[in-house]
Every structure is written in C-alpha cells, then in structure tokens.
Design an enzyme around this catalytic site. Structure first.
Site, PDB file in Angstrom:
ATOM      1  N   ASP A 172      -7.654   6.202   5.034  1.00  0.00           N
ATOM      2  CA  ASP A 172      -7.725   5.025   5.914  1.00  0.00           C
ATOM      3  C   ASP A 172      -8.949   4.986   6.824  1.00  0.00           C
ATOM      4  O   ASP A 172      -8.991   4.167   7.753  1.00  0.00           O
ATOM      5  CB  ASP A 172      -6.464   4.964   6.794  1.00  0.00           C
ATOM      6  CG  ASP A 172      -5.221   4.683   5.988  1.00  0.00           C
ATOM      7  OD1 ASP A 172      -5.347   4.359   4.796  1.00  0.00           O
ATOM      8  OD2 ASP A 172      -4.121   4.793   6.559  1.00  0.00           O
ATOM      9  N   SER A 220       0.805  -1.224   0.000  1.00  0.00           N
ATOM     10  CA  SER A 220       0.000   0.000   0.000  1.00  0.00           C
ATOM     11  C   SER A 220       0.837   1.274   0.000  1.00  0.00           C
ATOM     12  O   SER A 220       0.313   2.354  -0.272  1.00  0.00           O
ATOM     13  CB  SER A 220      -0.942   0.013   1.212  1.00  0.00           C
ATOM     14  OG  SER A 220      -0.203  -0.005   2.423  1.00  0.00           O
ATOM     15  N   HIS A 260       1.491   4.067   6.759  1.00  0.00           N
ATOM     16  CA  HIS A 260       0.859   4.965   5.797  1.00  0.00           C
ATOM     17  C   HIS A 260       1.302   6.404   6.033  1.00  0.00           C
ATOM     18  O   HIS A 260       1.941   6.710   7.040  1.00  0.00           O
ATOM     19  CB  HIS A 260      -0.668   4.855   5.878  1.00  0.00           C
ATOM     20  CG  HIS A 260      -1.218   3.661   5.152  1.00  0.00           C
ATOM     21  ND1 HIS A 260      -2.539   3.314   5.171  1.00  0.00           N
ATOM     22  CD2 HIS A 260      -0.609   2.729   4.368  1.00  0.00           C
ATOM     23  CE1 HIS A 260      -2.730   2.220   4.447  1.00  0.00           C
ATOM     24  NE2 HIS A 260      -1.565   1.846   3.960  1.00  0.00           N
TER      25      HIS A 260
END
EC number: 3.4.21.89
Length: 210
Positions: A152, A53, A92
């Site tokens: 997210d 990701s 992330h």
C-alpha cells in the site's frame, strides 16, 4: 367551537408524538454508536468494505466490526486505516511490522534517526538521547490487500512509507457480517435511491396519520 378544535388538537398531538418518537430513535442510535466507539476505542467501530482488494477474505459490502485497544498490530492481522488527508477507510492486511526495538525502512536508510541523534549529541544529554530515540521508533506497519499485487505504499500520503499504529489505524477487524453493508454502497453510488427511500418514509408517516 371547542368541539371543532378538538380534531385539530388531536392531529397535532399525534404529529408531535411521531416527531418525538423519531427523535428518540435517532438519539438512541447516536448514543449506541458513541458508546460502541468509546468501548472499542475506535472513531468508526463499524465499517463497510468498499472494494474487492481483500477478496476472497472479505467481499464488497461486508460489514466489519473493529477493535482498537490492542497496542500492536501483528503481521497477518486485518486492519482498517485512513489515508492522511482523506476520509476513506481502507481494509487491508498487515504484511510487515516494526516494533519499538526495530528500525523502520526510513531509519534503515539512516536519514531521520541520524538527524535526531546528531541533535541530541549537540545538546549533550545522554539520558534524553535514549528517551528520544525510544519514542521516535513507534509501532509502525506496512499493509497490502490480499487481492493486490503490490503493497500500500502508493496509497499512503505523500512521503509516507508506513502506517503509524496510533495515528493512522481505525481498528483491527474482529468480526463481520457478509453483504449487509451493500445497501450503503448502493446509496452512495446511486444518490437517487436516497430520494426514493425518503419518499417511502414520508408516505408511511402520512398513512399512519390517516
């Protein structure tokens, strides 16, 4: 009779030495890990990227080094967080940050903040109102994977629209080594490899004794 016991005692002494050496290695590794954890203020100062990701910034299997002593996480910073109720680290990037003087998405809707202000007014404590309001709006962030289309929000715990800097973050990425952590992924995806490695280690111990 003593001469016959001598080889057995020698083998026993050698075995005990190997066990003690192995225990020393494990305890040293544990102490180093705890020391690094205290130094970085992170429960997991080293983590492995488990998904794609964050490509192309980080690839699956990259080993990340974290730092968790910064009071804020800025937009563009890559962080590692745990979803509440789960023990899976997610790597992330911060795409939005809400500081102490800003309103979070929920407060913009006027829900949570109004409840607090109304309760404060009922208590008629003006000084306490300012203190309570300031403590409520802590540093909050919204994250997203570079390789993902959406943010997210769907990954967070139910009813959670943002991350709390103090409660949810494991740390911010300060360095990495490419592909080194792929062994960890292989062991988790193929449990039989653990048995093979244990067998190899056992064989090495036996060969050393001989």
């Amino acid at each position: 009779m003593l001469a016959g016991l001598s080889p057995h005692l020698s083998n026993l002494r050698r075995s005990l030495t190997q066990v003690l050496n192995f225990a020393l290695v494990l305890s040293t590794a544990f102490m180093m890990w705890k020391g690094l954890s205290i130094y970085t203020n992170s429960s997991s100062p080293i983590v492995v990227v488990l998904s794609g990701s964050m490509e192309p910034a980080f690839q699956r299997g990259d080993l990340l080094f974290l730092w968790n002593r910064s009071p804020r996480a800025e937009v563009g910073e890559i962080v590692v967080y745990n979803v509440r109720g789960k023990d899976i680290p997610i790597v992330h990037r911060v795409v939005r940050a809400f500081g102490d003087d800003e309103k979070s998405p929920k407060e913009t809707n006027g829900q949570k903040k109004k409840k607090v202000m109304s309760s404060v007014k009922k208590d008629s404590i003006a000084a306490g109102a300012l203190h309570s309001d300031s403590a409520l709006v802590s540093h909050r962030i919204l994250t997203k994977g570079d390789n993902n289309i959406a943010d997210d929000t769907e990954l967070y715990a139910q009813g959670q629209d943002y991350l709390d800097r103090k409660l949810d973050l494991v740390g911010s990425v300060r360095g990495y080594i490419p592909a080194v952590g792929y062994v960890t992924i292989m062991l988790s995806e193929h449990p039989w490899l653990k048995t093979v490695l244990l067998g190899i280690m056992g064989a090495m111990v036996i060969l050393q004794r001989e």
